[in-house]
Design a protein around this motif. Sequence first.
Motif, PDB file in Angstrom:
ATOM      1  N   ALA A 292      20.092 -11.465 -30.659  1.00 22.87           N
ATOM      2  CA  ALA A 292      19.650 -10.439 -29.707  1.00 22.87           C
ATOM      3  C   ALA A 292      18.144 -10.526 -29.497  1.00 22.87           C
ATOM      4  O   ALA A 292      17.638 -10.336 -28.391  1.00 22.87           O
ATOM      5  CB  ALA A 292      20.045  -9.056 -30.214  1.00 22.87           C
TER       6      ALA A 292
ATOM      7  N   ASN B 115      19.207  -8.960 -22.341  1.00 26.16           N
ATOM      8  CA  ASN B 115      19.662  -7.837 -21.504  1.00 26.16           C
ATOM      9  C   ASN B 115      21.109  -7.452 -21.808  1.00 26.16           C
ATOM     10  O   ASN B 115      21.484  -6.280 -21.676  1.00 26.16           O
ATOM     11  CB  ASN B 115      19.504  -8.186 -20.025  1.00 26.16           C
ATOM     12  CG  ASN B 115      18.056  -8.091 -19.565  1.00 26.16           C
ATOM     13  OD1 ASN B 115      17.181  -7.666 -20.319  1.00 26.16           O
ATOM     14  ND2 ASN B 115      17.790  -8.504 -18.325  1.00 26.16           N
TER      15      ASN B 115
ATOM     16  N   PHE C  52      21.170  -5.426 -25.629  1.00 24.02           N
ATOM     17  CA  PHE C  52      20.599  -4.093 -25.810  1.00 24.02           C
ATOM     18  C   PHE C  52      21.264  -3.091 -24.869  1.00 24.02           C
ATOM     19  O   PHE C  52      21.865  -3.475 -23.854  1.00 24.02           O
ATOM     20  CB  PHE C  52      19.084  -4.128 -25.587  1.00 24.02           C
ATOM     21  CG  PHE C  52      18.326  -4.765 -26.727  1.00 24.02           C
ATOM     22  CD1 PHE C  52      17.821  -3.990 -27.764  1.00 24.02           C
ATOM     23  CD2 PHE C  52      18.143  -6.140 -26.780  1.00 24.02           C
ATOM     24  CE1 PHE C  52      17.150  -4.566 -28.830  1.00 24.02           C
ATOM     25  CE2 PHE C  52      17.468  -6.728 -27.840  1.00 24.02           C
ATOM     26  CZ  PHE C  52      16.965  -5.948 -28.866  1.00 24.02           C
ATOM     27  N   LEU C  53      21.138  -1.819 -25.213  1.00 20.96           N
ATOM     28  CA  LEU C  53      21.782  -0.757 -24.436  1.00 20.96           C
ATOM     29  C   LEU C  53      21.268  -0.743 -23.004  1.00 20.96           C
ATOM     30  O   LEU C  53      21.987  -0.406 -22.076  1.00 20.96           O
ATOM     31  CB  LEU C  53      21.525   0.604 -25.089  1.00 20.96           C
ATOM     32  CG  LEU C  53      22.263   0.847 -26.408  1.00 20.96           C
ATOM     33  CD1 LEU C  53      21.841   2.186 -27.014  1.00 20.96           C
ATOM     34  CD2 LEU C  53      23.777   0.833 -26.185  1.00 20.96           C
ATOM     35  N   GLU C  54      19.998  -1.078 -22.820  1.00 25.83           N
ATOM     36  CA  GLU C  54      19.416  -1.203 -21.491  1.00 25.83           C
ATOM     37  C   GLU C  54      18.665  -2.531 -21.419  1.00 25.83           C
ATOM     38  O   GLU C  54      18.257  -3.065 -22.451  1.00 25.83           O
ATOM     39  CB  GLU C  54      18.432  -0.053 -21.228  1.00 25.83           C
ATOM     40  CG  GLU C  54      19.109   1.313 -21.178  1.00 25.83           C
ATOM     41  CD  GLU C  54      18.078   2.441 -21.170  1.00 25.83           C
ATOM     42  OE1 GLU C  54      16.916   2.192 -20.792  1.00 25.83           O
ATOM     43  OE2 GLU C  54      18.438   3.558 -21.585  1.00 25.83           O
TER      44      GLU C  54
ATOM     45  N   LEU D 148      11.914  -0.206 -22.564  1.00 27.19           N
ATOM     46  CA  LEU D 148      12.603  -0.656 -23.782  1.00 27.19           C
ATOM     47  C   LEU D 148      12.124  -2.044 -24.193  1.00 27.19           C
ATOM     48  O   LEU D 148      11.941  -2.314 -25.385  1.00 27.19           O
ATOM     49  CB  LEU D 148      14.122  -0.668 -23.557  1.00 27.19           C
ATOM     50  CG  LEU D 148      14.966  -1.035 -24.782  1.00 27.19           C
ATOM     51  CD1 LEU D 148      14.746  -0.042 -25.925  1.00 27.19           C
ATOM     52  CD2 LEU D 148      16.455  -1.116 -24.429  1.00 27.19           C
TER      53      LEU D 148
ATOM     54  N   LYS E 177       8.884  -1.689 -25.926  1.00 23.98           N
ATOM     55  CA  LYS E 177       9.052  -1.088 -27.258  1.00 23.98           C
ATOM     56  C   LYS E 177       9.586  -2.105 -28.265  1.00 23.98           C
ATOM     57  O   LYS E 177       9.078  -2.206 -29.391  1.00 23.98           O
ATOM     58  CB  LYS E 177      10.011   0.101 -27.177  1.00 23.98           C
ATOM     59  CG  LYS E 177      10.368   0.680 -28.545  1.00 23.98           C
ATOM     60  CD  LYS E 177      11.357   1.820 -28.457  1.00 23.98           C
ATOM     61  CE  LYS E 177      11.967   2.145 -29.822  1.00 23.98           C
ATOM     62  NZ  LYS E 177      11.001   2.198 -30.928  1.00 23.98           N
ATOM     63  N   VAL E 178      10.631  -2.852 -27.871  1.00 24.24           N
ATOM     64  CA  VAL E 178      11.225  -3.823 -28.790  1.00 24.24           C
ATOM     65  C   VAL E 178      10.212  -4.907 -29.146  1.00 24.24           C
ATOM     66  O   VAL E 178      10.071  -5.288 -30.315  1.00 24.24           O
ATOM     67  CB  VAL E 178      12.509  -4.436 -28.179  1.00 24.24           C
ATOM     68  CG1 VAL E 178      12.998  -5.624 -29.005  1.00 24.24           C
ATOM     69  CG2 VAL E 178      13.603  -3.372 -28.063  1.00 24.24           C
TER      70      VAL E 178
ATOM     71  N   ASP F  85       7.618  -3.389 -31.571  1.00 28.47           N
ATOM     72  CA  ASP F  85       8.180  -3.222 -32.918  1.00 28.47           C
ATOM     73  C   ASP F  85       8.296  -4.563 -33.639  1.00 28.47           C
ATOM     74  O   ASP F  85       8.013  -4.673 -34.834  1.00 28.47           O
ATOM     75  CB  ASP F  85       9.567  -2.571 -32.838  1.00 28.47           C
ATOM     76  CG  ASP F  85       9.497  -1.083 -32.531  1.00 28.47           C
ATOM     77  OD1 ASP F  85       8.368  -0.557 -32.420  1.00 28.47           O
ATOM     78  OD2 ASP F  85      10.561  -0.447 -32.404  1.00 28.47           O
TER      79      ASP F  85
ATOM     80  N   VAL G  17       4.876  -5.838 -34.778  1.00 26.08           N
ATOM     81  CA  VAL G  17       4.403  -5.073 -35.942  1.00 26.08           C
ATOM     82  C   VAL G  17       5.112  -5.568 -37.206  1.00 26.08           C
ATOM     83  O   VAL G  17       4.490  -5.815 -38.246  1.00 26.08           O
ATOM     84  CB  VAL G  17       4.642  -3.560 -35.750  1.00 26.08           C
ATOM     85  CG1 VAL G  17       4.425  -2.795 -37.055  1.00 26.08           C
ATOM     86  CG2 VAL G  17       3.727  -3.012 -34.658  1.00 26.08           C
ATOM     87  N   LEU G  18       6.438  -5.738 -37.091  1.00 25.21           N
ATOM     88  CA  LEU G  18       7.213  -6.229 -38.234  1.00 25.21           C
ATOM     89  C   LEU G  18       6.733  -7.622 -38.644  1.00 25.21           C
ATOM     90  O   LEU G  18       6.542  -7.897 -39.846  1.00 25.21           O
ATOM     91  CB  LEU G  18       8.697  -6.258 -37.846  1.00 25.21           C
ATOM     92  CG  LEU G  18       9.690  -6.833 -38.862  1.00 25.21           C
ATOM     93  CD1 LEU G  18       9.560  -6.149 -40.214  1.00 25.21           C
ATOM     94  CD2 LEU G  18      11.121  -6.694 -38.336  1.00 25.21           C
TER      95      LEU G  18
ATOM     96  N   HIS H 146      12.310  -1.138 -40.417  1.00 21.71           N
ATOM     97  CA  HIS H 146      12.308  -1.455 -38.988  1.00 21.71           C
ATOM     98  C   HIS H 146      13.722  -1.524 -38.420  1.00 21.71           C
ATOM     99  O   HIS H 146      13.960  -1.185 -37.265  1.00 21.71           O
ATOM    100  CB  HIS H 146      11.588  -2.784 -38.754  1.00 21.71           C
ATOM    101  CG  HIS H 146      10.107  -2.674 -38.853  1.00 21.71           C
ATOM    102  ND1 HIS H 146       9.311  -2.467 -37.761  1.00 21.71           N
ATOM    103  CD2 HIS H 146       9.276  -2.722 -39.919  1.00 21.71           C
ATOM    104  CE1 HIS H 146       8.044  -2.408 -38.152  1.00 21.71           C
ATOM    105  NE2 HIS H 146       7.994  -2.565 -39.461  1.00 21.71           N
TER     106      HIS H 146
ATOM    107  N   LEU I 258      19.284   0.662 -30.742  1.00 20.79           N
ATOM    108  CA  LEU I 258      18.972   0.191 -29.392  1.00 20.79           C
ATOM    109  C   LEU I 258      19.953  -0.872 -28.914  1.00 20.79           C
ATOM    110  O   LEU I 258      19.934  -1.262 -27.748  1.00 20.79           O
ATOM    111  CB  LEU I 258      17.546  -0.388 -29.366  1.00 20.79           C
ATOM    112  CG  LEU I 258      16.436   0.521 -29.894  1.00 20.79           C
ATOM    113  CD1 LEU I 258      15.107  -0.212 -29.891  1.00 20.79           C
ATOM    114  CD2 LEU I 258      16.353   1.793 -29.057  1.00 20.79           C
ATOM    115  N   LEU I 259      20.789  -1.353 -29.847  1.00 18.45           N
ATOM    116  CA  LEU I 259      21.723  -2.437 -29.515  1.00 18.45           C
ATOM    117  C   LEU I 259      23.101  -1.919 -29.138  1.00 18.45           C
ATOM    118  O   LEU I 259      23.525  -0.852 -29.586  1.00 18.45           O
ATOM    119  CB  LEU I 259      21.871  -3.383 -30.719  1.00 18.45           C
ATOM    120  CG  LEU I 259      20.678  -4.289 -31.011  1.00 18.45           C
ATOM    121  CD1 LEU I 259      20.824  -4.891 -32.387  1.00 18.45           C
ATOM    122  CD2 LEU I 259      20.584  -5.387 -29.975  1.00 18.45           C
ATOM    123  N   ARG I 260      23.801  -2.684 -28.321  1.00 17.14           N
ATOM    124  CA  ARG I 260      25.199  -2.408 -28.024  1.00 17.14           C
ATOM    125  C   ARG I 260      26.069  -2.716 -29.249  1.00 17.14           C
ATOM    126  O   ARG I 260      25.602  -3.316 -30.213  1.00 17.14           O
ATOM    127  CB  ARG I 260      25.667  -3.302 -26.861  1.00 17.14           C
ATOM    128  CG  ARG I 260      24.969  -2.997 -25.566  1.00 17.14           C
ATOM    129  CD  ARG I 260      25.465  -3.913 -24.455  1.00 17.14           C
ATOM    130  NE  ARG I 260      24.774  -3.569 -23.233  1.00 17.14           N
ATOM    131  CZ  ARG I 260      25.139  -2.585 -22.414  1.00 17.14           C
ATOM    132  NH1 ARG I 260      26.231  -1.875 -22.681  1.00 17.14           N
ATOM    133  NH2 ARG I 260      24.453  -2.294 -21.328  1.00 17.14           N
TER     134      ARG I 260
END
Lengths: 130, 130
Positions: free
Chosen positions: A26, A66, A69-71, A91, A94-95, A98, A101-102, B113, B120-122
Amino acid sequence: MAEKKSQKSNVVLRAQLRLMLGDEIAFGPGKADLLDAIRETGSISGAGKKMGMSYRRAWLLVDSMNRCFLEPLVDAAKGGANGGGTQLTDLGEKVLRDYRVLQQEIANITDKHFENLKPLLRDSPLSSEK
Amino acid sequence: MAEKKSQKSNVVLRAQLRLMLGDEIAFGPGKADLLDAIRETGSISGAGKKMGMSYRRAWLLVDSMNRCFLEPLVDAAKGGANGGGTQLTDLGEKVLRDYRVLQQEIANITDKHFENLKPLLRDSPLSSEK
């Protein structure tokens, strides 16, 4: 991908972070770099070119994100006559944030361990006997 | 490999740690598991069997580690008539221990994290249009 190179420039401690949804990646280092390139170039083709990959390959990576992810993470429809081309969605931003940062938190940890591991390695592998 | 599975059991955040010496993987998740199996079984063939790999494959992984580090990680010569079979050297024990500590520290970070990313994932990827 978080990488730490040593003064022995051929020694690297690599931490590859992949978010898997079933068998599909993903999100991972290649997709993160592609999002950065899309943000910079404003198009999938421009991003692919910057990364040395075909348009088709870049499109497939975007499509994969695409679909996982949910959106969508990338919105190719924001272009048009007055549009700014292809953009990351909220989104997507944001992903990507994140994930970076990780990566940085992990790099901080691997750096410490790398200092201990690197002196234990040769300059290059011995030849194999077989 | 540090893995965190979600309640959506098909979602995993995987952190793969590889210590590279040039193009060769001096140490990584497979080699760490092999060292554990050698310690447990006392032989390369037993370790290979436990991991579902051929003797040749297990031997090549051991050979690769031994060629990358300043001293061998595995000593196959400690066997003999009264020997305890194949053993990890002191360096092998140290590298394995350091790697497992690093994996755990990274897992602690990815766990946090992962809690943010997983919603956020399906449940599974949408089908590809192409």
